[in-house]
Design an enzyme around this catalytic site. Structure first.
Site, PDB file in Angstrom:
ATOM      1  N   GLU A 216       0.905  -1.010  -0.052  1.00  0.00           N
ATOM      2  CA  GLU A 216      -0.003   0.191   0.103  1.00  0.00           C
ATOM      3  C   GLU A 216       0.773   1.092   0.146  1.00  0.00           C
ATOM      4  O   GLU A 216       2.023   1.352   0.703  1.00  0.00           O
ATOM      5  CB  GLU A 216      -0.762  -0.053   1.311  1.00  0.00           C
ATOM      6  CG  GLU A 216      -1.546   1.098   1.393  1.00  0.00           C
ATOM      7  CD  GLU A 216      -2.624   1.219   2.481  1.00  0.00           C
ATOM      8  OE1 GLU A 216      -2.429   0.421   3.525  1.00  0.00           O
ATOM      9  OE2 GLU A 216      -3.977   1.965   2.278  1.00  0.00           O
TER      10      GLU A 216
ATOM     11  N   LYS B 219     -10.161   1.739  -2.856  1.00  0.00           N
ATOM     12  CA  LYS B 219     -10.494   1.041  -1.281  1.00  0.00           C
ATOM     13  C   LYS B 219     -11.819   1.327  -1.156  1.00  0.00           C
ATOM     14  O   LYS B 219     -12.361   2.374  -1.291  1.00  0.00           O
ATOM     15  CB  LYS B 219      -9.466   1.852  -0.253  1.00  0.00           C
ATOM     16  CG  LYS B 219      -9.477   1.444   0.980  1.00  0.00           C
ATOM     17  CD  LYS B 219      -8.285   1.693   1.828  1.00  0.00           C
ATOM     18  CE  LYS B 219      -8.633   1.657   3.139  1.00  0.00           C
ATOM     19  NZ  LYS B 219      -8.868   2.681   3.791  1.00  0.00           N
TER      20      LYS B 219
ATOM     21  N   CYS C 101      -5.955  -3.005   2.600  1.00  0.00           N
ATOM     22  CA  CYS C 101      -5.606  -2.507   3.903  1.00  0.00           C
ATOM     23  C   CYS C 101      -6.833  -2.788   4.941  1.00  0.00           C
ATOM     24  O   CYS C 101      -7.191  -4.021   5.024  1.00  0.00           O
ATOM     25  CB  CYS C 101      -4.986  -1.410   3.975  1.00  0.00           C
ATOM     26  SG  CYS C 101      -4.296  -1.068   5.674  1.00  0.00           S
TER      27      CYS C 101
HETATM   28  C1  LIG Z   1      -5.270   3.828   2.121  1.00  0.00           C
HETATM   29  O1  LIG Z   1      -5.923   3.359   3.112  1.00  0.00           O
HETATM   30  C2  LIG Z   1      -5.292   3.115   4.503  1.00  0.00           C
HETATM   31  C3  LIG Z   1      -5.810   2.109   5.268  1.00  0.00           C
HETATM   32  O2  LIG Z   1      -6.987   2.496   5.861  1.00  0.00           O
HETATM   33  C4  LIG Z   1      -5.079   4.619   4.896  1.00  0.00           C
HETATM   34  O3  LIG Z   1      -4.838   4.853   6.267  1.00  0.00           O
HETATM   35  C5  LIG Z   1      -4.306   5.417   4.071  1.00  0.00           C
HETATM   36  O4  LIG Z   1      -4.115   6.646   4.376  1.00  0.00           O
HETATM   37  C6  LIG Z   1      -4.626   5.307   2.550  1.00  0.00           C
HETATM   38  N1  LIG Z   1      -3.660   5.644   1.448  1.00  0.00           N
HETATM   39  C7  LIG Z   1      -3.885   6.169   0.529  1.00  0.00           C
HETATM   40  C8  LIG Z   1      -2.672   6.084  -0.413  1.00  0.00           C
HETATM   41  O5  LIG Z   1      -4.947   7.026   0.228  1.00  0.00           O
END
Ligand SMILES: *[C@@H]1O[C@H](CO)[C@@H](O)[C@H](O)[C@H]1NC(C)=O
Ligand SMILES: *[C@@H]1O[C@H](CO)[C@@H](O)[C@H](O)[C@H]1NC(C)=O
Length: 297
Positions: A50, A122, A163
């Protein structure tokens, strides 16, 4: 009685636990080097973590966000998939939708010719607000995706989440009922939720659904503001951790074996013994589309 054993061919999965810094070009170069190395070690499917091209934290996302497919990360990922000759799960990157200006946490997938074959945004955003203690509202910066994603490869069908998505059992259950043999989650748990839940959630999703589960984290950077747990791992359909690592940059390899999956499902035949007269089938009204998106009918 049906025998819903999904057929797949054995393959080698590699999780690249990448050390991520603040220079996007360096991150892309490092990713490329490691993807090629994984391929040299025989990997057929390679996964990046991620947020592999940007430091982790909502404050960075607007600056690192790119258009998909025009952005530089997609171009670099497509080239590395092609040069390595692998299916590449390109971790996740902050995506900006030009037409709306909205940001998403997005994972892109490439075939061995470098074609972008799927895009997963996501689905579950992480918002918490414990008055006087902690407030973290991912939804203030990001927008949630509106579809699930299953990717058909010659090795078998693979489900994709990001995630926090791993905490929602329905998503993995739908993938398994639709014939996915593995769920793949780029993720970055922290130093509290990592030791507590990282392995447990993977084993839970694996044993409930009798599938493989893999999570790929960035390496830990103690000089950054976010400390990732690391421990990228692969869990087999029996719920056993078959490959894992510590918190440094590393590549984790696992051989996915259709015979192990089939024989375990035979010895504990959950799929034939569900009581959908007593509870709903989560996959009942769900439809897969040719582009890999999965939606309610
Ligand atoms: C993506 O999801 C994660 C896990 O919830 C979060 O904390 C993170 O800030 C996000 N990352 C991006 C690249 O947007
Ligand atoms: C990790 O995240 C959880 C959930 O948001 C939070 O409660 C905890 O304080 C965080 N731990 C660290 C070490 O940042």
């Amino acid at each position: 009685m049906t025998t819903p054993t999904p057929l797949f061919s054995p393959f080698k999965l590699a999780l690249v636990q990448l050390a991520v810094g603040s220079n996007k070009d360096e991150n892309l170069k490092n990713a490329r080097k490691n993807v090629l190395e994984a391929s040299n070690h025989g990997a057929n499917v390679v996964v990046l973590p991620e947020c592999f091209n940007s430091p982790y934290g909502t404050s960075f996302f607007p600056n690192y966000a790119e258009n998909i497919p025009q952005g530089s990360s997609v171009k670099a990922l497509s080239e590395m998939a092609k040069d390595a000759g692998v299916y590449l799960f390109g971790g996740s990157i902050p995506e900006r939708d030009e037409s709306t200006g909205k940001l998403y946490n997005t994972s892109t997938v490439y075939d061995p010719e470098g074609h972008l074959v799927a895009k997963h945004r996501k689905v579950h955003l992480f918002d918490i607000d414990v008055p006087g203690k902690i407030r973290f509202q991912e939804s203030e910066t990001l927008t949630a995706g509106n579809w699930l994603t299953h990717i058909t490869t010659p090795y078998g069908k693979l489900g994709l989440g990001i995630c926090y998505d791993v905490r929602f059992p329905e998503m993995a259950a739908i993938a398994a009922r639709k014939g996915c043999i593995a769920m793949i989650y780029p993720g970055a748990f922290n130093m509290t939720t990592g030791p507590l839940h990282w392995e447990l959630l993977q084993r839970a999703r694996a044993v409930d659904n009798q599938i493989y589960v893999a999570m790929c984290s960035p390496a830990r950077d103690t000089s950054a503001s976010y400390h990732a747990w690391g421990h990228s791992s692969v869990v087999d359909p029996r719920g056993q951790v078959v490959a894992t690592t510590g918190h440094e940059q590393d590549i984790v390899y696992a051989d996915l074996d259709p015979e192990l999956l089939a024989s375990f499902r035979q010895s504990i035949p959950l799929n034939q013994q569900r009581r959908h007269d007593l509870y709903c089938d989560v996959a009942e009204n769900v439809e897969e589309h040719a582009d890999g998106t999965v939606l309610l009918k």
